[in-house]
Design an enzyme around this catalytic site. Structure first.
Site, PDB file in Angstrom:
ATOM      1  N   LYS A 191       0.964  -1.264   0.545  1.00  0.00           N
ATOM      2  CA  LYS A 191      -0.190  -0.036  -0.390  1.00  0.00           C
ATOM      3  C   LYS A 191       1.000   1.522   0.061  1.00  0.00           C
ATOM      4  CE  LYS A 191      -1.841   3.253   2.127  1.00  0.00           C
ATOM      5  NZ  LYS A 191      -1.022   4.689   1.496  1.00  0.00           N
ATOM      6  N   GLU A 266       9.970   2.055  10.475  1.00  0.00           N
ATOM      7  CA  GLU A 266      10.410   2.697  10.338  1.00  0.00           C
ATOM      8  C   GLU A 266      10.774   4.302  10.282  1.00  0.00           C
ATOM      9  OE1 GLU A 266      13.042   1.725   6.393  1.00  0.00           O
ATOM     10  OE2 GLU A 266      13.960   0.596   7.609  1.00  0.00           O
ATOM     11  N   CYS A 300      14.240  11.189   6.615  1.00  0.00           N
ATOM     12  CA  CYS A 300      14.305  10.954   7.820  1.00  0.00           C
ATOM     13  C   CYS A 300      15.763  10.675   8.986  1.00  0.00           C
ATOM     14  CB  CYS A 300      13.821   8.560   7.535  1.00  0.00           C
ATOM     15  SG  CYS A 300      14.497   7.589   7.231  1.00  0.00           S
ATOM     16  N   GLU A 397       9.960  16.802  14.322  1.00  0.00           N
ATOM     17  CA  GLU A 397      10.418  16.957  13.005  1.00  0.00           C
ATOM     18  C   GLU A 397       9.544  17.619  12.617  1.00  0.00           C
ATOM     19  OE1 GLU A 397       8.638  13.307  11.487  1.00  0.00           O
ATOM     20  OE2 GLU A 397      10.796  12.671  11.116  1.00  0.00           O
TER      21      GLU A 397
END
Ligand code: NAD
Length: 504
Positions: A191, A266, A300, A397
């Site tokens: 997906k 992750e 990331c 973040e």
């Protein structure tokens, strides 16, 4: 010599296939629409123009795909590993053959500069080739003899797995998760992120043409809360490999609880780059800039917090500011562009909201701090100075081309700032003192640490984060640990004493 004009012309040709058929699912070897025919639009972040319609999958489509993956699993898992290897190598070759198409479409779909996407496409091929070559050894185990038993271990593929990927480098990340799953002998339902569905579709076509049996790899597009959620809850799906935000990871864990899903996450990061006064400062500057302003900062492992020793802070920050102001923002298909537009308006709003947050928290905006005027979700490369560790720009973040700098007095303070984060994905240390580098690495709460280097991936080494940055590791054999069950088999080597209960 490739130019923006040439890239745009080529892109038009590549996009025709999507304009005609849209982005379809691929289930049990067939391209298909959603069972209820629903679609959504995908737009380019460059100018908000419509790229194409995308099939909007839901629970029914996921159910059909998961059942196809379940039916295909026994034959794929038992196929001679060398045969699986050959198919995966053909996928790698197919990626190379269409690398330009992948790179141009990915740039247009995500806003990521072509200079980085061209490499990401090639890395996708490398991922397939690497895990193809590891496939024949995937079941290998250990021999652990004891006094009375020959203990051996072996691994078997866990079954059909769900793979859910984000939009920041969607092609590369899809290959990073799917290649080891297939090499291990698992079947897959993928997906992809709703904001960047185009290259996952190209990848699926490549895999189909490479001769992958029906049902081994299924693609279902759709929204996270619809198709994604259904995938994480499906009883036939044995594990979920997920790349995305930390709070989505937490939702997935809850959604998968009833079916006891194995998860591999992750997640996000707020990675420190720590520069000590004895470092090679020119190299540290290049690496610090690269690790936050490449890939639009939508990365990331981006080094979004620069921790700089006070004794060298002023000249270092002066150079940094000059360089940041020079970074070229522009059309992502222009080979000269260093920063393209952010993925979509929701993300643009999030990133730009930090400009006001920085001001109200009392940080200095030394560069950028504004959107770029005109069409598209462009922001100026931004540098915050005079920040303290407790400010939101130092903790959250942002996931854009935005760097927060914090000064420190000594190693103890640097470590405390570096570890004072809910995240623990990556860390970068710059020092010429090897003892300090080792000491700091040992104490830094991060899954991946680079000393005197930017992030240079080596596929056999582990990739993943601590704390809110993830669960589990990818890369090399670690990927197989996730996609496979390890079994112990103990064989008696003689007639050892067996306790005799109930014997008179
Ligand atoms: P996201 O979490 O919003 O979405 C990721 C994927 O999850 C998408 O496919 C989305 O549709 C799906 N999803 C959303 N809600 C879901 C649900 N309830 N159930 C199942 N699936 C669901 O993340 P994003 O905004 O696409 O990506 C950016 C994030 O990804 C950043 O936080 C970044 O740090 C992280 N990321 C981490 C790594 C890493 O290796 N640690 C790599 C790349 C990106």
């Amino acid at each position: 010599m490739e130019t923006l004009a040439i890239h745009c012309e080529k892109l038009e040709g590549y996009l025709d296939q999507f304009r005609e058929r849209g982005v379809l699912h691929h289930i049990n070897g067939e391209n298909c629409k959603s069972f209820d025919n629903t679609v959504f639009d995908t737009h380019s972040p460059v100018d908000e123009s419509l790229i194409c319609k995308v099939a909007r999958g839901g629970a029914v489509d996921i159910d059909v795909a998961a059942k196809a993956a379940r039916s295909a699993f026994p034959a794929w898992g038992d196929m001679a590993a060398n045969e699986r290897k050959k198919i995966l190598i053909r996928i790698a070759d197919g990626i190379i053959a269409r690398a330009e198409e992948i790179a141009l479409c990915e740039s247009w779909d995500t806003g990521q500069p072509i200079r980085f996407m061209a490499k990401a496409a090639l890395r996708g091929a490398e991922n397939f080739r690497f895990f193809a070559n590891k496939a024949p050894g995937a079941r290998d185990g250990q021999t652990l003899p004891s006094a009375s038993l020959l203990n051996i271990t072996t691994r078997v593929p866990i079954g059909p797995v769900g793979i859910i990927t984000p939009w920041n480098t969607p092609f590369m990340l899809s290959t990073w998760k799917i290649a080891p799953a297939l090499a291990a002998g698992c079947t897959v339902v993928h997906k992809p992120a709703e904001f960047s569905p185009v290259t996952a579709r190209i990848l699926m076509d490549i895999a189909h043409e490479a001769g992958l049996p029906p049902g081994v790899w299924n693609l279902v597009n759709g929204y996270g809360e619809e198709a994604g959620k259904a995938l994480t809850e499906h009883p036939d799906i044995k594990a979920i490999a997920f790349v995305g935000e930390s709070r989505t990871g937490s939702m997935i864990m809850k959604q998968g609880a009833d079916t006891l899903k194995r998860v591999h996450f992750e997640l996000g990061g707020k990675n420190p780059v720590v520069v000590f006064e004895d470092a090679n400062l020119d190299r540290a500057l290049d690496a610090a800039i690269f690790m936050i302003y490449s890939l639009n900062g939508e990365r990331c492992t981006s080094a979004s917090r620069l921790l700089i020793q006070k004794s060298i802070a002023a000249p270092f920050l002066e150079q940094l500011e000059k360089r940041v102001k020079n970074i070229r923002v522009g059309h992502p298909l222009d080979p000269d562009t260093e920063i393209g537009p952010l993925i979509h308006k929701v993300h643009f709003d999030k990133v730009t909201s930090f400009f006001d947050i920085a001001k109200s928290d009392g940080a200095t905006i030394a560069a950028g701090g504004k959107a770029v005027e005109g069409n598209g979700w462009y922001v100026e490369p931004t540098l915050f100075t005079n920040a303290s560790p407790d400010m939101r720009v130092s903790r959250e973040e942002i996931f854009g081309p935005v760097l927060t700098t914090i000064t420190f007095e000594d190693e103890t303070e640097a470590l405390s700032i570096a570890n004072g984060s809910e995240y623990g994905l990556a860390g970068y240390i710059w020092t010429n003192d090897i003892t300090r580098a080792l000491r700091f690495s040992n104490n830094l709460e991060a899954g991946m640490i680079w000393v005197n280097s930017e992030n240079v991936r080596h596929l056999p080494s582990p990739f993943g984060g601590m704390k809110a940055s993830g669960i589990g590791r990818d890369g090399g054999d670690w990927s197989f640990d996730f996609y496979m069950e390890t079994k112990h088999i103990g064989i008696a080597t003689g007639e050892h004493n067996i306790p005799k209960l109930g014997k008179m």
